[in-house]
Scaffold this active site. Structure first.
Site, PDB file in Angstrom:
ATOM      1  N   HIS A  81      -6.668  -8.815  -6.386  1.00 44.66           N
ATOM      2  CA  HIS A  81      -6.541  -7.677  -5.492  1.00 44.66           C
ATOM      3  C   HIS A  81      -7.311  -6.479  -6.054  1.00 44.66           C
ATOM      4  O   HIS A  81      -7.622  -6.447  -7.243  1.00 44.66           O
ATOM      5  CB  HIS A  81      -5.082  -7.214  -5.374  1.00 44.66           C
ATOM      6  CG  HIS A  81      -4.089  -8.284  -5.077  1.00 44.66           C
ATOM      7  ND1 HIS A  81      -3.425  -8.362  -3.883  1.00 44.66           N
ATOM      8  CD2 HIS A  81      -3.606  -9.315  -5.833  1.00 44.66           C
ATOM      9  CE1 HIS A  81      -2.572  -9.387  -3.906  1.00 44.66           C
ATOM     10  NE2 HIS A  81      -2.677  -9.981  -5.088  1.00 44.66           N
ATOM     11  N   TYR A  82      -7.570  -5.487  -5.218  1.00 46.67           N
ATOM     12  CA  TYR A  82      -7.841  -4.147  -5.752  1.00 46.67           C
ATOM     13  C   TYR A  82      -6.669  -3.257  -5.386  1.00 46.67           C
ATOM     14  O   TYR A  82      -5.952  -3.499  -4.406  1.00 46.67           O
ATOM     15  CB  TYR A  82      -9.174  -3.567  -5.288  1.00 46.67           C
ATOM     16  CG  TYR A  82      -9.409  -3.410  -3.798  1.00 46.67           C
ATOM     17  CD1 TYR A  82      -8.535  -2.704  -2.973  1.00 46.67           C
ATOM     18  CD2 TYR A  82     -10.566  -3.912  -3.208  1.00 46.67           C
ATOM     19  CE1 TYR A  82      -8.785  -2.535  -1.629  1.00 46.67           C
ATOM     20  CE2 TYR A  82     -10.826  -3.751  -1.859  1.00 46.67           C
ATOM     21  CZ  TYR A  82      -9.938  -3.062  -1.076  1.00 46.67           C
ATOM     22  OH  TYR A  82     -10.197  -2.901   0.269  1.00 46.67           O
ATOM     23  N   THR A  83      -6.452  -2.228  -6.180  1.00 49.41           N
ATOM     24  CA  THR A  83      -5.251  -1.403  -6.009  1.00 49.41           C
ATOM     25  C   THR A  83      -5.343  -0.445  -4.832  1.00 49.41           C
ATOM     26  O   THR A  83      -4.327  -0.074  -4.262  1.00 49.41           O
ATOM     27  CB  THR A  83      -4.984  -0.582  -7.282  1.00 49.41           C
ATOM     28  OG1 THR A  83      -6.104   0.290  -7.521  1.00 49.41           O
ATOM     29  CG2 THR A  83      -4.786  -1.492  -8.486  1.00 49.41           C
ATOM     30  N   GLU A 146      -4.062  -7.191 -10.105  1.00 50.90           N
ATOM     31  CA  GLU A 146      -4.556  -5.993  -9.428  1.00 50.90           C
ATOM     32  C   GLU A 146      -5.632  -5.322 -10.295  1.00 50.90           C
ATOM     33  O   GLU A 146      -5.429  -5.108 -11.490  1.00 50.90           O
ATOM     34  CB  GLU A 146      -3.413  -4.998  -9.198  1.00 50.90           C
ATOM     35  CG  GLU A 146      -2.382  -5.451  -8.186  1.00 50.90           C
ATOM     36  CD  GLU A 146      -2.757  -5.089  -6.751  1.00 50.90           C
ATOM     37  OE1 GLU A 146      -3.821  -4.455  -6.554  1.00 50.90           O
ATOM     38  OE2 GLU A 146      -1.970  -5.427  -5.845  1.00 50.90           O
ATOM     39  N   HIS A 184      -6.973 -11.697  -2.160  1.00 51.41           N
ATOM     40  CA  HIS A 184      -5.928 -11.344  -1.192  1.00 51.41           C
ATOM     41  C   HIS A 184      -6.461 -11.463   0.230  1.00 51.41           C
ATOM     42  O   HIS A 184      -5.757 -11.930   1.137  1.00 51.41           O
ATOM     43  CB  HIS A 184      -5.453  -9.916  -1.475  1.00 51.41           C
ATOM     44  CG  HIS A 184      -4.144  -9.584  -0.835  1.00 51.41           C
ATOM     45  ND1 HIS A 184      -3.603  -8.318  -0.850  1.00 51.41           N
ATOM     46  CD2 HIS A 184      -3.254 -10.355  -0.158  1.00 51.41           C
ATOM     47  CE1 HIS A 184      -2.450  -8.330  -0.203  1.00 51.41           C
ATOM     48  NE2 HIS A 184      -2.214  -9.552   0.225  1.00 51.41           N
ATOM     49  N   ASP A 194      -9.059  -6.969   0.344  1.00 52.80           N
ATOM     50  CA  ASP A 194      -9.330  -6.957  -1.093  1.00 52.80           C
ATOM     51  C   ASP A 194      -9.468  -8.376  -1.681  1.00 52.80           C
ATOM     52  O   ASP A 194      -8.875  -9.317  -1.161  1.00 52.80           O
ATOM     53  CB  ASP A 194      -8.243  -6.162  -1.842  1.00 52.80           C
ATOM     54  CG  ASP A 194      -6.821  -6.590  -1.506  1.00 52.80           C
ATOM     55  OD1 ASP A 194      -6.517  -6.796  -0.317  1.00 52.80           O
ATOM     56  OD2 ASP A 194      -6.006  -6.711  -2.437  1.00 52.80           O
TER      57      ASP A 194
END
Length: 275
Positions: A81-83, A146, A184, A194
């Site tokens: 994921h990215y946050t 993340e 994700h 993401d």
């Protein structure tokens, strides 16, 4: 029998409750973590038989007899994921508050620092409503990672170096198949993008984490069924345009669209043959 099994049953509690503290600043949330892990350990140690009744309401005889052959369930996927937040600190705060109801096993900052937030054997809340192949509960079989990134910026070299090091450890520790390193956006097409179009999936594939198309791409045949290919890879094609968009973000990474060009079809044909 109980005395022989107790050390094994306590393994999950020991693993989950003994994670090193980040700083004393998080002593309060670390305490909540330990208390929650302790509560889960009581569930693991329960030896109550199944309470069953038949169609007439009569009790079905049952008892608990512990087997000696078992261990902890292990993760089989890694979801990246990215946050979409401003900093590592902001993400840690989000994951240490009850209200957001979200978490991940690891968070990696731009400078490469790795924060382990949940024991790998426990179920984080990172995937949400998602589906990959026949699996509709990705939280129960995956590790969530993340990356500190807003989604519109390149990922730093230090961050990627730490990610690759972590992925190598996870792949070795849990024997995770190469195909099972995904994003994700792959498992939640149309809902989540993401880690986004800027994420270096090709680099990860070169290291053995996920697949990517080859440099030399064999053209797709005239009768190539793109929807079936997407489904065989793992995408949820009930919303086909969303699945196409998710595929293109991961494997084409040239544009954000839900339309397959001839080049996209060729890439899809190349990728699907790897699965």
């Amino acid at each position: 029998m109980k005395n022989r099994l107790l050390p094994l049953l306590l393994t999950a509690t020991i693993l989950s409750a003994c994670s090193p503290k980040i700083t004393s600043r998080y002593a309060a949330t670390n305490k909540v973590y330990s208390e929650h892990a302790d509560s889960l350990s009581h569930t693991l140690l329960a030896e109550s038989p199944a309470m069953l009744t038949d169609s007439l309401g009569r009790s079905v005889p049952s008892e608990f007899i512990g087997t000696v052959n078992f261990n902890l369930r292990k993760p089989n996927y890694v979801i990246i994921h990215y946050t979409a937040q401003d900093s590592l600190g902001q993400t840690i705060k989000t994951f240490t508050l009850v209200k957001p109801q979200v978490s991940a096993h690891y968070v990696i900052s731009k400078d490469g620092k790795v924060v382990h937030m949940l024991n790998d054997y426990l179920r984080a809340w990172h995937a949400g409503v998602s589906k990959w192949g026949s699996i509709s509960d990705m939280n129960s079989c995956s590790i969530g990672i993340e990356l500190d990134n807003k989604g519109n910026e390149p990922f730093s070299g230090a961050q990627m170096s730490s990610l690759i090091t972590l992925l190598a450890k996870l792949k070795k520790d849990y024997n995770i198949p190469t195909a099972n390193f995904i994003g994700h956006g792959d498992i939640a097409p149309g809902r989540k993008p993401d880690p986004g179009i800027l994420f270096p999936w090709e680099l990860l594939a070169q290291k053995g984490f996920g697949y990517y198309s080859d440099m030399l791409i064999v053209p797709a045949p005239a009768n190539f069924d793109s929807a079936t290919a997407l489904r065989l890879i793992g995408y949820d094609t009930r919303n086909l345009p969303a699945a196409i968009g998710a595929f293109k973000r991961h494997f084409v990474q040239r544009e954000e669209s839900t339309r397959l060009t001839q080049f996209d079809l060729d890439v899809l044909f190349n990728v699907y043959k790897k699965y």
